[in-house]
Enzyme design. Structure first.
Site, PDB file in Angstrom:
ATOM      1  N   LYS A  22       0.838  -1.203   0.000  1.00 26.83           N
ATOM      2  CA  LYS A  22       0.000   0.000   0.000  1.00 26.83           C
ATOM      3  C   LYS A  22       0.874   1.255   0.000  1.00 26.83           C
ATOM      4  CE  LYS A  22      -2.205   0.697   3.888  1.00 26.83           C
ATOM      5  NZ  LYS A  22      -1.773   1.955   4.560  1.00 26.83           N
ATOM      6  N   ARG A  27       2.492   5.965  -3.253  1.00 24.21           N
ATOM      7  CA  ARG A  27       3.547   6.871  -3.688  1.00 24.21           C
ATOM      8  C   ARG A  27       3.663   6.874  -5.210  1.00 24.21           C
ATOM      9  NH1 ARG A  27       4.472   5.593   1.392  1.00 24.21           N
ATOM     10  NH2 ARG A  27       5.861   6.848   2.734  1.00 24.21           N
ATOM     11  N   SER A 144       4.716  12.489  11.363  1.00 29.15           N
ATOM     12  CA  SER A 144       4.435  11.354  10.495  1.00 29.15           C
ATOM     13  C   SER A 144       5.246  11.467   9.210  1.00 29.15           C
ATOM     14  CB  SER A 144       2.945  11.302  10.152  1.00 29.15           C
ATOM     15  OG  SER A 144       2.702  10.383   9.102  1.00 29.15           O
ATOM     16  N   SER A 172      10.807   7.317  11.479  1.00 31.16           N
ATOM     17  CA  SER A 172      10.304   6.633  10.272  1.00 31.16           C
ATOM     18  C   SER A 172      11.209   6.860   9.063  1.00 31.16           C
ATOM     19  CB  SER A 172       8.870   7.081   9.955  1.00 31.16           C
ATOM     20  OG  SER A 172       7.992   6.727  10.999  1.00 31.16           O
ATOM     21  N   ASP A 291       4.101   0.507  12.366  1.00 37.55           N
ATOM     22  CA  ASP A 291       2.914  -0.242  11.942  1.00 37.55           C
ATOM     23  C   ASP A 291       2.930  -1.705  12.372  1.00 37.55           C
ATOM     24  OD1 ASP A 291       1.576   1.867  10.823  1.00 37.55           O
ATOM     25  OD2 ASP A 291       2.228   1.472   8.777  1.00 37.55           O
ATOM     26  N   ARG A 365      -5.551  -2.970  11.248  1.00 37.43           N
ATOM     27  CA  ARG A 365      -4.435  -3.651  11.916  1.00 37.43           C
ATOM     28  C   ARG A 365      -4.854  -4.275  13.246  1.00 37.43           C
ATOM     29  NH1 ARG A 365      -0.780  -2.970   8.340  1.00 37.43           N
ATOM     30  NH2 ARG A 365      -0.327  -0.944   7.394  1.00 37.43           N
ATOM     31  N   LYS A 389      -9.227  -2.424   4.143  1.00 36.65           N
ATOM     32  CA  LYS A 389      -8.447  -1.182   4.044  1.00 36.65           C
ATOM     33  C   LYS A 389      -7.060  -1.448   3.477  1.00 36.65           C
ATOM     34  CE  LYS A 389      -6.492   2.566   6.836  1.00 36.65           C
ATOM     35  NZ  LYS A 389      -6.800   3.657   5.897  1.00 36.65           N
TER      36      LYS A 389
END
Length: 408
Positions: A22, A27, A144, A172, A291, A365, A389
């Site tokens: 995903k 992207r 984020s 991240s 995640d 999740r 999702k």
């Protein structure tokens, strides 16, 4: 749709094909919108990717991205750069509670015309697209990564490119590097030194097909299944050993849970023997792979070991407050768990409560992270369809491995 789930066997064997990541898909979809000569193969079949595709193709003046946080961030940046497009960008009730002010302010610094319909700093957004003339912006480094990636993805379309300064400790990092690597694949020059990223402008790119790697976040649930099994031999495709995805760290983490990873061709193979050694305590900084925190926490509980997971500050603003949701649902099973705004502490436990009904909080999740516990005790998952999702085929793939999934 609610389901009951149990395991017919604790010795698991099977081959699973997982569609494209995903993260990579969304992207590349934005880059394809900027450079139509690009073709994408192995696109994710997730709701988030479908929402992103629909949003980019829409000629409507209002676009509703529902629960898709990535689409909200990426489409905000994209439509801000499109002269003549006047868009109302909105989403679910939860989406209107998820902050986007940092990204909006950064885009405004570049010249964007974006306003808030209701509360300052939150969707819905009113965007009047225009040709952005700015080329420098500074944002906090610990936000984020989707804010940062949104800016980087539109950067080559700006007349002078972009110089992006990240203030503070960067979190991240793998997701930022993923974005930059995809820019590199289409021929966009960039530099990433210290806390400064420079992306050069690019008016056209060569015609090419970009193949999306399968989603490592989706693979995490099979790592958990292997860890909680008596023995396992599970093949997943399509994956690369030199993955761009931060969640590929799973292959190292799950060695501590007795799961070995090997790569062959375009796939990976997970194996666990009945006498596999398991660590008695796990301490991890997941700031580069938040995640997979839910999956790891449930794995630790299922194995009866304690853990301390840190670097989880971004989980507060996901589909739900994932830390509080984990605490609530693991506690139903008898877990002793504490959370703060950025970490989780789980005590070792030898007992697992039977017949628990897991609430999912509109969070895919939550549903998938708890499913592997069915190898230990039968359980129920509320609103199980929420997995669409990111992984619509999840429950079917569990049945392939030997789980029983019944709608209730």
């Amino acid at each position: 749709m609610n389901i009951n789930i149990s395991a017919r066997t604790s010795r698991l064997n099977g081959d699973i094909t997982i569609t494209g990541s995903k993260s990579e898909t969304n992207r590349l979809l934005l880059l394809q919108a900027l450079y139509p000569q690009l073709t994408i193969a192995n696109i994710s079949n997730s709701d988030d990717a479908l929402v992103m595709q629909k949003g980019l193709k829409s000629s409507a003046s209002e676009i509703d991205i529902h629960h898709a946080g990535t689409a909200m961030r990426f489409l905000t940046a994209y439509f801000a750069t499109q002269p003549g497009r006047n868009i109302r960008l909105t989403g679910s009730r939860r989406m209107t509670e998820r902050p986007i002010g940092i990204l909006v302010e950064a885009l405004r610094e570049l010249g964007a015309d974006i306003s808030y319909e209701n509360e300052e700093g939150y969707p819905p957004l009113l965007i009047q697209g225009k040709r952005l003339q700015g080329n420098k912006v500074t944002i906090p480094a610990d936000v984020s990564s989707q804010y940062i990636s949104a800016l980087l993805l539109i950067a080559p379309s700006l007349p002078e490119g972009l110089m992006l300064e990240l203030k503070g400790k960067i979190t991240s990092v793998p997701y930022i590097k993923m974005t930059l690597s995809l820019l590199d694949r289409i021929g966009v020059p960039y530099e990433f030194k210290g806390n400064l990223i420079r992306v050069q402008p690019k008016t056209t790119v060569e015609k090419q097909t970009l193949v999306v790697e399968s989603d490592w976040s989706s693979a995490s649930y099979f790592y958990s299944i292997a860890a909680l099994s008596e023995s396992a031999s599970i093949s997943l495709s399509s994956y690369r050993k030199d993955s761009l995805q931060g969640d590929s760290v799973l292959s190292e983490i799950y060695r501590h849970f007795g799961v070995e990873t090997s790569f062959k061709g375009d796939g990976l193979h997970l194996s666990r023997s009945a006498d596999a050694a398991v660590t008695d305590y796990m301490e991890l900084d997941l700031s580069n792979a938040p995640d997979i925190a839910q999956t790891i926490a449930v794995t630790c509980f299922g194995l009866g070991i304690g853990c301390r997971l840190t670097g989880l500050h971004t989980l507060k603003i996901k589909e739900t407050d994932r830390l509080e949701a984990l605490k609530a649902e693991l506690s139903k099973f008898g877990a002793q768990i504490e959370v703060t705004d950025k970490e989780l502490m789980l005590q070792p436990s030898g007992n697992i409560q039977n017949g628990v009904s897991v609430a999912t909080y509109n969070d895919h999740r939550m549903a998938m992270a708890f499913a592997p516990l069915a190898l230990k005790v039968p359980l129920s998952i509320q609103d199980a369809g929420v997995v669409s999702k990111s992984y619509p085929d999840f429950w079917n793939d569990l049945e392939v491995l030997g789980f029983t999934v019944e709608k209730i």
